[in-house]
Design an enzyme around this catalytic site. Structure first.
Site, short mmCIF file in Angstrom:
data_model
loop_
_atom_site.label_atom_id
_atom_site.label_comp_id
_atom_site.label_asym_id
_atom_site.label_seq_id
_atom_site.Cartn_x
_atom_site.Cartn_y
_atom_site.Cartn_z
N ARG A 39 -27.87 -121.00 -5.80
CA ARG A 39 -28.02 -119.77 -6.59
C ARG A 39 -28.20 -120.08 -8.08
O ARG A 39 -29.30 -119.95 -8.63
CB ARG A 39 -26.81 -118.85 -6.34
N ASP A 40 -27.15 -120.53 -8.73
CA ASP A 40 -27.24 -120.77 -10.18
C ASP A 40 -28.26 -121.87 -10.46
O ASP A 40 -28.97 -121.84 -11.47
CB ASP A 40 -25.85 -121.19 -10.72
N HIS A 96 -16.19 -122.47 -14.60
CA HIS A 96 -17.63 -122.57 -14.29
C HIS A 96 -18.31 -123.15 -15.55
O HIS A 96 -18.54 -122.43 -16.51
CB HIS A 96 -18.13 -121.16 -13.96
N HIS A 135 -21.28 -125.09 -17.54
CA HIS A 135 -22.62 -125.67 -17.70
C HIS A 135 -22.47 -126.87 -18.63
O HIS A 135 -21.55 -126.92 -19.45
CB HIS A 135 -23.58 -124.61 -18.25
N CYS A 179 -29.15 -120.37 -16.78
CA CYS A 179 -29.30 -118.93 -16.62
C CYS A 179 -30.58 -118.52 -17.34
O CYS A 179 -30.77 -118.87 -18.51
CB CYS A 179 -28.09 -118.20 -17.20
N ASN A 191 -25.55 -126.62 -14.40
CA ASN A 191 -24.10 -126.66 -14.21
C ASN A 191 -23.68 -128.12 -14.11
O ASN A 191 -24.50 -128.99 -13.82
CB ASN A 191 -23.73 -125.98 -12.88
P1 HMG Z 1 -32.61 -102.42 -14.56
O1 HMG Z 1 -34.07 -102.62 -14.81
O2 HMG Z 1 -31.75 -101.88 -15.65
O3 HMG Z 1 -32.32 -101.61 -13.20
O4 HMG Z 1 -32.03 -103.85 -14.11
P2 HMG Z 1 -32.79 -100.23 -12.67
O5 HMG Z 1 -31.64 -99.71 -11.87
O6 HMG Z 1 -33.39 -99.39 -13.76
O7 HMG Z 1 -33.95 -100.64 -11.64
C1 HMG Z 1 -35.15 -101.22 -12.07
C2 HMG Z 1 -35.92 -101.73 -10.86
O8 HMG Z 1 -35.17 -102.78 -10.25
C3 HMG Z 1 -36.15 -100.69 -9.79
O9 HMG Z 1 -37.36 -101.05 -9.12
C4 HMG Z 1 -35.00 -100.91 -8.85
O10 HMG Z 1 -35.27 -100.48 -7.55
C5 HMG Z 1 -34.87 -102.41 -8.88
P3 HMG Z 1 -38.77 -100.37 -9.54
O11 HMG Z 1 -38.53 -98.90 -9.38
O12 HMG Z 1 -39.03 -100.76 -10.97
O13 HMG Z 1 -39.72 -101.00 -8.56
N1 HMG Z 1 -33.52 -102.90 -8.57
C6 HMG Z 1 -33.25 -103.84 -7.68
N2 HMG Z 1 -34.04 -104.58 -6.87
C7 HMG Z 1 -33.45 -105.48 -6.08
N3 HMG Z 1 -32.12 -105.69 -6.05
C8 HMG Z 1 -31.29 -104.99 -6.82
C9 HMG Z 1 -31.87 -104.01 -7.69
N4 HMG Z 1 -31.35 -103.17 -8.59
C10 HMG Z 1 -32.36 -102.48 -9.12
N5 HMG Z 1 -29.99 -105.21 -6.80
C11 HMG Z 1 -30.46 -105.18 -12.87
C12 HMG Z 1 -30.65 -104.00 -13.80
C13 HMG Z 1 -28.99 -105.50 -12.82
C14 HMG Z 1 -30.99 -104.85 -11.49
C15 HMG Z 1 -31.27 -106.39 -13.45
O14 HMG Z 1 -30.94 -106.54 -14.81
C16 HMG Z 1 -31.02 -107.66 -12.73
O15 HMG Z 1 -31.35 -107.82 -11.57
N6 HMG Z 1 -30.42 -108.67 -13.42
C17 HMG Z 1 -30.07 -109.91 -12.79
C18 HMG Z 1 -29.84 -110.96 -13.81
C19 HMG Z 1 -29.40 -112.25 -13.14
O16 HMG Z 1 -29.47 -112.39 -11.93
N7 HMG Z 1 -28.97 -113.21 -13.96
C20 HMG Z 1 -28.54 -114.47 -13.49
C21 HMG Z 1 -27.24 -114.41 -12.77
S1 HMG Z 1 -25.82 -114.35 -13.87
C22 HMG Z 1 -25.51 -116.01 -14.27
O17 HMG Z 1 -26.29 -116.86 -13.98
C23 HMG Z 1 -24.20 -116.36 -14.93
C24 HMG Z 1 -23.20 -117.02 -13.97
O18 HMG Z 1 -23.73 -118.19 -13.39
C25 HMG Z 1 -21.91 -117.36 -14.73
C26 HMG Z 1 -22.18 -118.13 -16.03
O19 HMG Z 1 -22.82 -119.19 -16.01
O20 HMG Z 1 -21.72 -117.62 -17.05
C27 HMG Z 1 -22.82 -116.07 -12.82
MG MG Z 2 -23.81 -120.13 -14.38
#
Ligand code: HMG
Ligand code: MG
Length: 299
Positions: free
Chosen positions: A15-16, A207, A209, A240, A249
């Site tokens: 995933r990450d 966690h 990086h 990320c 990581n």
């Molecule tokens: P948004 O644009 O504000 O959402 O995104 P929305 O509700 O307005 O929806 C926009 C569109 O996305 C719509 O589709 C929804 O249907 C669709 P459209 O009408 O435009 O065709 N949608 C989805 N599609 C699939 N799955 C869903 C979903 N939700 C809405 N769940 C949202 C808000 C949260 C969805 C977006 O910002 C997003 O997906 N962000 C993900 C970011 C991400 O994955 N980042 C990496 C992970 S975090 C990380 O790595 C840190 C970590 O490792 C810890 C660390 O290192 O600190 C965990």
């Molecule tokens: Mg991370």
């Protein structure tokens, strides 16, 4: 504080790790990675993410991936879910454990999930309710705990407040993410000390990086703070997409080697883990990010 006899590693490579790769990875290659990790004795694999494919295209095949996983008893195969839609998709794909993710920095929260910290916490409430109903365990993440790419320093008190919200709403464990890898052992010890004022140490994870090469030192510092769960990524994959410059990581192989040297059990076969990391590195056409793997493979 004495060191633990056993540490649980949460493997976040699929995933990450893969979320940040520009090289597209097929579902069958992801499945091979999950299988290799399972074979190496990893007991927790964060395999995918039910986020918007427009935001993170690399995680698009997560439903297909979960359908194909050959599950081994005792191994948890988890996924990220940012909202109820993500939770429902994960549930439909047969996921039994999810993780929600918040940030300790407002700017990062906006960039990563397009909402404020408090809006994100509000979004998690219906997820927690649905998860309880379906018997799904939920892990929580707080990002930017030792620095933010947009705001710089983050106060440990702010991390503790967000972590506490996640714990209070029912996350069984909260993983503190040094998203951009700027943390140092001193800052890590202070952070866990402050957060442990609100959440028991046994409910916290680290966690790290490795952007600044501090991750193993930070893990050692965390062990001294009584932390016994760490997230890591095979071959040091990762980063990320919304934290520019954040590299992978800490490599799982390097963490296992560190822990073995301390006499701490993980249940993981280091040789098999190295094989898993080299296979995915070859598929990605990139150098293996694990120092231990590189040393062993060139010996
Ligand atoms: P948004 O644009 O504000 O959402 O995104 P929305 O509700 O307005 O929806 C926009 C569109 O996305 C719509 O589709 C929804 O249907 C669709 P459209 O009408 O435009 O065709 N949608 C989805 N599609 C699939 N799955 C869903 C979903 N939700 C809405 N769940 C949202 C808000 C949260 C969805 C977006 O910002 C997003 O997906 N962000 C993900 C970011 C991400 O994955 N980042 C990496 C992970 S975090 C990380 O790595 C840190 C970590 O490792 C810890 C660390 O290192 O600190 C965990
Ligand atoms: Mg991370």
């Amino acid at each position: 504080m004495s060191l633990p006899q056993r540490v649980r590693l949460v493997e976040v490579g699929p995933r990450d790790g893969l979320q940040n790769e520009s090289h597209p990875v097929s579902v069958s290659d992801k499945l091979q990675l999950v299988q290799d990790l399972t074979d190496a004795g990893v007991s927790y694999i964060e395999a995918g993410s039910f986020v918007s494919p427009k935001w993170v295209p690399q995680m698009a095949g997560s439903a297909e991936l979960f359908a194909g996983i050959q599950r081994k008893d005792g191994v948890i195969y988890a996924a990220l879910a940012p909202n109820l839609r993500g939770f429902e998709d994960a549930l439909a794909a047969g996921v039994k454990e999810i993780a929600v993710f918040a940030a300790a920095s407002e700017s990062f929260s906006q960039r990563n999930i397009n909402c404020s910290i408090s809006e994100s916490l509000d979004r998690f409430l219906p997820i927690m309710e649905a998860a309880r109903l379906h018997g799904i365990s939920v892990r929580g993440y707080v990002s930017c705990v030792l620095g933010c790419p947009y705001e710089g320093d983050i106060a440990p008190k702010q991390v503790a407040a967000v972590a506490n919200e996640l714990f209070a709403m029912g996350c069984y464990e909260v993983s503190l993410g040094d998203t951009i890898g700027t943390g140092t052992p001193g800052a890590t010890r202070t952070l866990f000390d402050v957060v442990a004022g609100q959440i028991p140490r046994g409910k916290l994870a680290g966690h790290f990086h490795d952007t600044y090469g501090q991750a193993l030192a930070n893990i050692y510092a965390s062990l001294l703070e009584g932390i016994q769960v760490f997230d890591s990524s095979v071959a040091g994959l990762g980063g990320c997409p919304y934290a520019k410059g954040a590299t992978g990581n800490v490599a799982s192989e390097d963490v296992v080697y560190l822990l073995q040297g301390l006499g701490i059990e993980t249940g993981i076969d280091l040789d098999k883990l190295i094989t898993a990391g080299q296979r995915i590195s070859d598929i990605l056409g990139r150098a293996n990010g694990s120092r231990v793997a590189k040393a062993r493979l060139s010996a």
